[in-house]
Every structure is written in C-alpha cells, then in structure tokens.
Enzyme design. Structure first.
Site, PDB file in Angstrom:
ATOM      1  N   LYS A  55       0.867  -1.179   0.000  1.00 26.75           N
ATOM      2  CA  LYS A  55       0.000   0.000   0.000  1.00 26.75           C
ATOM      3  C   LYS A  55       0.902   1.227   0.000  1.00 26.75           C
ATOM      4  O   LYS A  55       1.879   1.306   0.765  1.00 26.75           O
ATOM      5  CB  LYS A  55      -0.887  -0.023   1.247  1.00 26.75           C
ATOM      6  N   SER A  64      -9.428   1.846   3.079  1.00 24.08           N
ATOM      7  CA  SER A  64      -8.593   2.570   2.131  1.00 24.08           C
ATOM      8  C   SER A  64      -7.606   1.684   1.369  1.00 24.08           C
ATOM      9  O   SER A  64      -6.984   2.124   0.410  1.00 24.08           O
ATOM     10  CB  SER A  64      -7.827   3.666   2.880  1.00 24.08           C
ATOM     11  N   SER A  67      -9.558  -0.810   7.042  1.00 27.09           N
ATOM     12  CA  SER A  67      -8.784  -0.876   5.801  1.00 27.09           C
ATOM     13  C   SER A  67      -8.040  -2.171   5.536  1.00 27.09           C
ATOM     14  O   SER A  67      -7.616  -2.403   4.400  1.00 27.09           O
ATOM     15  CB  SER A  67      -7.815   0.304   5.735  1.00 27.09           C
TER      16      SER A  67
END
Length: 500
Positions: free
Chosen positions: A83, A158, A182
């Site tokens: 990420k 996210s 997330s």
C-alpha cells in the site's frame, strides 16, 4: 522454467516448492506478475507504480539460493504489493496524493524493512483512498480503483488497491494499513484474508499516518496460512515506535503459521454480535444488500458450528453509539501527518496540512471530507489539554474493558460479525462508512481477522470478521484457517485467469 507453473492462486508454499525443484526462479516469477499487471490493471486501476528494481532484487535472491541452497528468509522471492502509504527509499511514497507524487523517503518503513529482510520482493505499490481518508479507494494520483469481482463496483478502502491486486493475482501478497476497516472491508470485498493486529504488535514507523491511536499495518493474502506467514515477518519491537513494546513477549515462539495443519475448533467458543448485523442507517436504500450479507454471515455461523465450534448467539458487546463517541481521527490527523512530513518527506515543499490543501491537487471528494471534519480548525498544540479529546480517549479504555468483560461473561474466545453490513456499491456511489463495523477493533486496539465467507446471489464477496483478545492472533488464525479449510469459499474473480 516450467511453463506449467501457474501464478493464479499460487501460495508461498507453491512458489517455494517450485524454487527448490528448479521449476521456477524469482526473476521468472516477477516477470509473470508484471505481465499480469500489464494485461489487467488498466481495467482494475489498482497499481500506482511498478518497482523497476524488482528484477535486480529477484536475481540476487536467485543467486543466493544457488550459492547456499537455502532461502534467505521465510518470504524468499515472494513478490509483495505495498500500500503506497508505507515508506520505501527506492520509490516515492505518496499516500495516493498528487501533492506527494515526488516524495521519496530517506529510508524504508520499519515494516517494509522487515519484509525485505525476510526475503520479500517489493513488486509494486498500490492505490489507496487518498491519505487513507475514507473507504472508496479514490485518489488524486491514482483515480478510482475497481472491484475485481464486479468492475462496476467499489473495492472499499482505504487499502482497496492492494486487495484488488491480490484478488486478481497481480501479486502474491499485499500490505494494508488499518485505521478503521482498511485491512478488513477491502479483503472482505475481494474474497481475501486480512489481519488487523493488536495495537503494538507491528511497528508503524514510516507509515503515512491517519490517526496515531488507531493506525496499524497488516497483511492481505488469499489464504490464512499466507497471511499468517506474512504476519510472522512483520511483527517485532521497534524502538522508534514505543507502542510496539507492548508486543514484546507476546509473539508465539513458533510464530503464527506453525501448527495450522493440526488446528481444530473443538475447544473454540465464538460469540455472534447480532447488534452489528443489518443496516445502521435506515435511510439508505440498501435493505436488499444488507439482507444478502446477513444471510451469508448466518450461513458462516452455521458453518463454524458444523466445523466443531461452540457458538454463543447472540452476545451483546457495546452500543454502536458508544463506539462512534470514541472517534478521534478528526482531532489527530493534522498533527500526525505534519509530523510525518517533517521526517519522511523533507524535500516536499508542503510542510503543513493547510499548504497541502492550498495546492488544489487533493481529490475533491477527499478535500470535501476533510473540510467537513474541520481538520484545519484543530489546535494541535492544545490537544493534551483538550477535554473533548481526552474524554474520547478515556471512552476507548472503557470500551476495551467492556468488550473483554463481555467476552469473559459469555466465555467466548472470539466475536463474529460482518465487516460491512452491505456489499460493494455500484460506481459512482460511495461506500457508506455508516455500514462498516470496523470501530470495535479500531477503538479498542484488539486484533481481528477477516476470512472469505462466500458470495451473495449476485456474485459479490462477503467476509466474516473475527475479533479476539489482546495478542490472540494465533487463536484467530487457527479459527480462520479451520473455517477456510472446511468451507473453501475463496474463488478467484472471473476475467483475470491465466495468461497462457
């Protein structure tokens, strides 16, 4: 190279066996995943940047194996998608924001350093909700990521870029960060496994922050065993993150992946949190979707019972309104991000949250959310004396104690509920945060794991979330692994199969 080796749904064990018998090299594996990214990511929009140094890293690992006959670590030659809020000294770390497009940190985040030491290859960095501020996976730098199971739908966020990429087999493993949902709702929406560790188990040093008292980093994988192996590599004390001292002495000596083959549920007691089922916001026209998720989780509860677990249904934990009353993200974000900019993005012209917003480059959705949360109005220097802030932090301590007490009263090892009460929404609608059941783990700091729990009648993935006591990741992994083994719900998405 053995052309018969297929990376689709390949596990760490599959790859390591192929390395050992000479059927595959790390260089070849990197190339196969790159081909998949080139073939499929235009449709998914999950990847922000490919790592041009991945080939060199793979070649070095191949040479080390040829020279010594041994792997350099438990993730030897395993391609990982990060990420893009986790610092990498060899690639920009952008948090999905055009304002940080050229921000190359001075060093790796602690968790990235640990993964590399374990032998992992950083293959690429994934899109995310800009600054992790929301649950859609939309950013000014990367645009909108799409769900691999229905490309007209959201992947949640996210960490939606990572989850989409791993689901479509663009990489073998992925990392997420979890402030609230997330590493849970994106895996749930992608038929994946995600682990939110106990706060303090994994270092957050070098991770673009959203909320210091909630942030953590966790693995995203296609199987429980792979997620557990990844967690083994990620945990450990980091003197730069004092919270990580809480995990000292709490990691099993043989790790989280050991003994999974012998795991069973004969002694497991699981409580079902019925208060977390169904729509939280009755004004949403999503009753049918909520009913579909409830049916899937009801079936998952029955499957847990059939697999040998004792199910206590229902268990009342905490009032959802009390969870909402413990939110502090809007108070901490500006403080924490500006600290990160000073240390990890020293060459970026923007030093404050206000300066970032003044550029006009932040995605309009994200900017509107920040304005609505009055982020710029927070007196960062006065937080230590802010009565509202301190009251909310105290509420968190109460919530943690009350949750553990409820588990003790019901004599359960874990709590079960849906990570989202509704399935992925269609574009351009936004995924409703009100329907995320993320705050119990986020506000208490307790560990949680999400595992595939099947699909709705429309073919949309549903995940089952299990929450445990502090540092009970091993027990959660065991429960999730047995459930996975008995149900085999994971299915790859259509349209992203072998390239031939």
């Amino acid at each position: 190279m053995d052309e018969r080796f297929d990376v689709v749904e390949a596990t760490i064990g599959d790859v390591h066996e192929a390395y050992r018998n000479g059927a595959l090299t790390a260089v070849e594996l990197v190339e196969r995943y790159r081909r998949r990214i080139e073939a499929h990511d235009d449709e998914l929009n999950a990847i922000l940047v490919d790592n041009p140094d991945a080939d060199e890293r793979a070649a070095a690992l191949d040479d080390a194996l040829a020279a010594d006959g041994e792997f350099v670590g438990p993730l030897h030659g395993i391609p990982v998608i990060l990420k893009d809020n986790q610092a990498t000294a060899d690639l920009p770390t952008t948090a999905g924001s055009a304002t940080l497009a050229d921000a190359v940190p001075p060093r790796d985040a602690s968790v990235v350093e640990r993964l590399r030491e374990a032998g992992a290859i950083v293959l690429a960095k994934a899109n995310l909700q800009e600054f992790s501020f929301g649950v859609d996976t939309v950013s000014s730098l990367g645009g909108e990521t799409r769900n691999a199971y229905a490309t007209d739908r959201r992947p949640s966020g996210s960490s939606g870029g990572t989850a989409t990429a791993v689901a479509a087999n663009l990489g073998l493993l992925g990392t997420g960060s979890d402030t609230c949902s997330s590493v849970r709702s994106p895996p749930a929406f992608a038929s994946l496994v995600g682990i939110r560790p106990t706060r303090g188990l994994v270092s957050r040093t070098g991770v673009v922050p959203l909320c210091d008292t909630q942030d953590t980093v966790g693995p995203i994988a296609r199987t429980v065993a792979d997620a557990a192996r990844m967690l083994d590599a990620m945990v450990g004390y980091d003197p730069e993150d004092p919270i990580s001292a809480r995990g000292v002495g709490r990691v099993p000596e043989d790790g989280y992946a050991a003994g999974l083959a012998d795991a069973d549920l004969s002694d497991a007691r699981i409580g079902v949190v019925r208060d977390f089922f169904g729509l939280a916001d009755d004004s949403l026209e999503m009753a049918a979707g909520a009913a579909a998720v409830t049916r899937a989780i009801d079936e998952a509860v029955a499957e847990l019972r059939a697999a040998g677990a004792t199910v206590v249904d229902p268990v009342s934990v905490v009032d959802p309104d009390r969870l909402a009353d413990a939110r502090v993200l809007h108070l901490e974000f500006k403080r924490d991000l500006e600290r990160y900019l000073a240390e990890w993005a020293p060459d970026v012209a923007h030093e404050t949250m206000a300066e970032l917003l003044e550029t006009g480059e932040i995605h309009p959705w994200i900017e509107a959310r920040m304005d609505g949360a009055a982020i710029l109005d927070v007196d960062v220097d006065g937080l230590a004396e802010n009565r509202e802030y301190l009251r909310r932090l105290e509420r968190r301590r109460e919530l943690r104690d009350d949750t553990l007490a409820a588990m003790a009263d019901a004599d359960v090892d874990a709590l079960a509920y849906p990570p989202s009460t509704v399935p992925p929404v269609e574009l351009p609608d936004r995924q409703p945060f009100s329907e995320m059941r993320c705050e119990l783990a986020a506000h208490t700091g307790l560990p949680a794991i999400v595992v595939p729990a099947g699909f709705t009648a429309d073919g949309l993935p549903v995940g089952l979330e299990l929450l445990g006591r502090p540092f009970a990741e091993r027990e959660l992994v065991d429960i999730a692994h047995v459930y996975e083994r008995e149900t085999a719900h994971r299915e790859p998405p259509d349209g992203f199969g072998s390239l031939g």
